[in-house]
Design a protein around this motif. Structure first.
Motif, PDB file in Angstrom:
ATOM      1  N   THR A 167     138.583  25.456 -83.173  1.00  0.00           N
ATOM      2  CA  THR A 167     138.379  24.088 -82.696  1.00  0.00           C
ATOM      3  C   THR A 167     137.320  24.059 -81.598  1.00  0.00           C
ATOM      4  O   THR A 167     136.433  23.190 -81.602  1.00  0.00           O
ATOM      5  N   GLN A 168     137.387  25.003 -80.686  1.00  0.00           N
ATOM      6  CA  GLN A 168     136.393  25.080 -79.622  1.00  0.00           C
ATOM      7  C   GLN A 168     134.997  25.332 -80.203  1.00  0.00           C
ATOM      8  O   GLN A 168     134.010  24.757 -79.728  1.00  0.00           O
ATOM      9  N   ARG A 174     133.922  24.402 -83.191  1.00  0.00           N
ATOM     10  CA  ARG A 174     133.454  23.153 -83.793  1.00  0.00           C
ATOM     11  C   ARG A 174     132.941  22.192 -82.722  1.00  0.00           C
ATOM     12  O   ARG A 174     131.904  21.535 -82.908  1.00  0.00           O
ATOM     13  N   ASN A 175     133.647  22.107 -81.601  1.00  0.00           N
ATOM     14  CA  ASN A 175     133.212  21.226 -80.517  1.00  0.00           C
ATOM     15  C   ASN A 175     131.864  21.665 -79.949  1.00  0.00           C
ATOM     16  O   ASN A 175     130.987  20.832 -79.703  1.00  0.00           O
ATOM     17  N   LYS A 176     131.712  22.965 -79.738  1.00  0.00           N
ATOM     18  CA  LYS A 176     130.444  23.481 -79.203  1.00  0.00           C
ATOM     19  C   LYS A 176     129.309  23.306 -80.206  1.00  0.00           C
ATOM     20  O   LYS A 176     128.165  23.060 -79.819  1.00  0.00           O
ATOM     21  N   GLY A 229     129.045  20.823 -82.265  1.00  0.00           N
ATOM     22  CA  GLY A 229     128.682  19.403 -82.130  1.00  0.00           C
ATOM     23  C   GLY A 229     127.821  19.164 -80.909  1.00  0.00           C
ATOM     24  O   GLY A 229     126.823  18.428 -80.975  1.00  0.00           O
ATOM     25  N   GLU A 230     128.189  19.777 -79.789  1.00  0.00           N
ATOM     26  CA  GLU A 230     127.386  19.647 -78.567  1.00  0.00           C
ATOM     27  C   GLU A 230     125.990  20.216 -78.773  1.00  0.00           C
ATOM     28  O   GLU A 230     124.995  19.624 -78.334  1.00  0.00           O
ATOM     29  N   SER A 283     125.530  25.889 -75.000  1.00  0.00           N
ATOM     30  CA  SER A 283     126.339  25.789 -76.219  1.00  0.00           C
ATOM     31  C   SER A 283     126.161  27.020 -77.093  1.00  0.00           C
ATOM     32  O   SER A 283     127.132  27.545 -77.643  1.00  0.00           O
TER      33      SER A 283
END
Length: 128
Positions: A29-30, A32-34, A36-37, A84
């Motif tokens: 999950t982390q 995927r978030n990174k 996106g960033e 990122s």
């Protein structure tokens, strides 16, 4: 006596497997978030590069917009992109480590169940 030892070993392995799986999902999950960033920073940077240097650009701070030169915004987006990328690399290492641990736990569980077929039957009767 051995039956009870195998049962406690199974419960330990099962708990460890649940723990590792949870950590692995958290790392994914982390990542995927990174990702996106990183993508957002890259796209913003590409758009800023197309603007002339004398263009008025604004930075959003909460509900306020502050006038910033395009070069300052570009530097900020480049830094976000680099941060990122570094975070993604670190998370990838963590992910590989957790996947290796998960395989080891699965192997241990498989060996335990092959060693004690009675335990495997008990587990199957409980899950059905």
């Amino acid at each position: 006596m051995a039956d009870e030892a195998n049962r406690t070993a199974f419960l330990e392995i099962q708990g460890r497997m649940v723990e590792i799986t949870g950590k692995l999902k958290q790392v994914q999950t982390q990542m995927r978030n990174k990702e996106g960033e990183r993508k957002r920073a890259f796209l913003t940077l590409e758009e800023l590069k197309q603007l002339p240097d004398d263009t008025n650009t604004y930075k959003s701070i909460g509900r306020t917009f502050v006038l910033e030169p395009p070069s300052a915004l570009m530097n900020e987006q480049e830094q976000k992109f680099k941060d990122s990328e570094a975070a993604i690399a670190s998370l990838q290492t963590s992910k590989e480590y957790l996947e290796k641990q998960l395989k080891e736990v699965e192997t241990g569980l498989r060996e335990l169940l092959q060693q004690d077929p009675g335990l495997a039957r008990q587990i199957m009767s409980l899950s059905v």
